[in-house]
Design a protein around this motif. Structure first.
Motif, PDB file in Angstrom:
ATOM      1  N   THR A  40       0.829  -1.185   0.000  1.00 34.31           N
ATOM      2  CA  THR A  40       0.000   0.000   0.000  1.00 34.31           C
ATOM      3  C   THR A  40       0.874   1.250   0.000  1.00 34.31           C
ATOM      4  OG1 THR A  40      -1.679  -1.186   1.251  1.00 34.31           O
ATOM      5  CG2 THR A  40      -1.840   1.198   1.226  1.00 34.31           C
ATOM      6  N   THR A  41       0.492   2.232  -0.804  1.00 30.31           N
ATOM      7  CA  THR A  41       1.244   3.474  -0.910  1.00 30.31           C
ATOM      8  C   THR A  41       0.726   4.496   0.096  1.00 30.31           C
ATOM      9  OG1 THR A  41       1.567   3.081  -3.256  1.00 30.31           O
ATOM     10  CG2 THR A  41       1.902   5.328  -2.487  1.00 30.31           C
ATOM     11  N   ASP A  59       1.109   8.611   1.162  1.00 25.14           N
ATOM     12  CA  ASP A  59       1.553   9.884   0.599  1.00 25.14           C
ATOM     13  C   ASP A  59       0.796  11.024   1.283  1.00 25.14           C
ATOM     14  OD1 ASP A  59       3.094  11.512  -1.017  1.00 25.14           O
ATOM     15  OD2 ASP A  59       2.026  11.040  -2.867  1.00 25.14           O
ATOM     16  N   GLU A 102      -3.281   6.562   2.840  1.00 28.66           N
ATOM     17  CA  GLU A 102      -2.646   5.253   2.743  1.00 28.66           C
ATOM     18  C   GLU A 102      -3.565   4.419   1.871  1.00 28.66           C
ATOM     19  OE1 GLU A 102      -1.249   1.556   5.515  1.00 28.66           O
ATOM     20  OE2 GLU A 102      -0.781   3.572   6.225  1.00 28.66           O
ATOM     21  N   GLY A 103      -3.069   4.072   0.700  1.00 26.06           N
ATOM     22  CA  GLY A 103      -3.936   3.427  -0.269  1.00 26.06           C
ATOM     23  C   GLY A 103      -5.054   4.389  -0.625  1.00 26.06           C
ATOM     24  N   GLU A 108      10.977   9.123   4.176  1.00 27.35           N
ATOM     25  CA  GLU A 108      10.100   9.161   3.012  1.00 27.35           C
ATOM     26  C   GLU A 108       9.483  10.549   2.924  1.00 27.35           C
ATOM     27  OE1 GLU A 108       9.221   7.219   5.676  1.00 27.35           O
ATOM     28  OE2 GLU A 108       9.739   5.206   5.077  1.00 27.35           O
ATOM     29  N   SER A 127       6.756  13.199   0.625  1.00 31.26           N
ATOM     30  CA  SER A 127       5.638  13.203  -0.308  1.00 31.26           C
ATOM     31  C   SER A 127       6.082  13.789  -1.650  1.00 31.26           C
ATOM     32  CB  SER A 127       4.512  14.057   0.255  1.00 31.26           C
ATOM     33  OG  SER A 127       4.857  15.419   0.145  1.00 31.26           O
TER      34      SER A 127
END
Length: 194
Positions: free
Chosen positions: A2-3, A5, A65-66, A187, A189
């Motif tokens: 799952t991404t 951002d 998330e997702g 991480e 964005s």
């Protein structure tokens, strides 16, 4: 996988932002706010967020998330009352001080880096607006938020305010620090990379 951002909020996000605020305040701030939490009108909360998303002097970001919206943050250049000393005097950098008005991650999505991504993206946005440092007010009894901000290098500046909820009073500490953050989760964005 799952991404996760962070992106700018749109009017389509207002419902989720409102839901997260109401849910988080009921879960995390009930002890501090008491019955004031139950008095929040969902329609008024949504109207307030619609105004914030549309306001040209604020940036509202959502963490995802997702396909789930899991948190949000609103920032802008600090209004004078937020950055002033207890005696009302303004620091030399008042016009270059960013204000994190709200940063909330829904508790069930905590400890996954969303707060750091939100604050990192918000800090980058504040730097683009000309801010050189940031401030945030945190409830004195909110050890999780205090720990989060201290973890990125923000510390109390000695200014404390007391808010009256009508049922009890709440003490808040003003924290301040660099907008070049030390994030545990590197991480970033898409906004931070641009």
């Amino acid at each position: 996988m799952t991404t996760a951002d962070v992106r700018p909020a749109t009017t389509d996000d207002i419902g989720e932002i409102s839901r997260i605020q109401l849910s988080t305040w009921h879960t995390a701030y009930r002890d501090a706010l008491g019955a004031a939490v139950d008095a929040l009108d969902p329609q008024e909360v949504s109207a307030s967020w619609a105004e914030a998303v549309a306001h040209p002097d604020t940036d509202v970001y959502v963490a995802v998330e997702g396909s789930a919206t899991v948190g949000f943050c609103v920032v802008g250049i600090a209004p004078e009352p937020e950055v002033a000393a207890a005696d009302g005097t303004l620091p030399d950098d008042a016009s270059r001080t960013g204000w994190v008005a709200t940063l909330l991650v829904e508790p069930r999505w905590g400890r996954r880096g969303h707060g750091g991504r939100l604050l990192g993206t918000a800090a980058a946005g504040l730097r683009r607006r000309g801010a050189e440092r940031g401030i945030a007010w945190v409830v004195q009894s909110d050890s999780a938020s205090l720990s989060f901000y201290r973890g990125v290098g923000w510390n109390p500046d000695g200014t404390v305010r007391t808010l009256d909820t009508g049922e009890r009073t709440i003490k808040e500490l003003r924290l301040t620090g660099s907008l070049n953050l030390r994030l545990e989760h590197p991480e970033q964005s898409a906004l931070d990379r641009s």
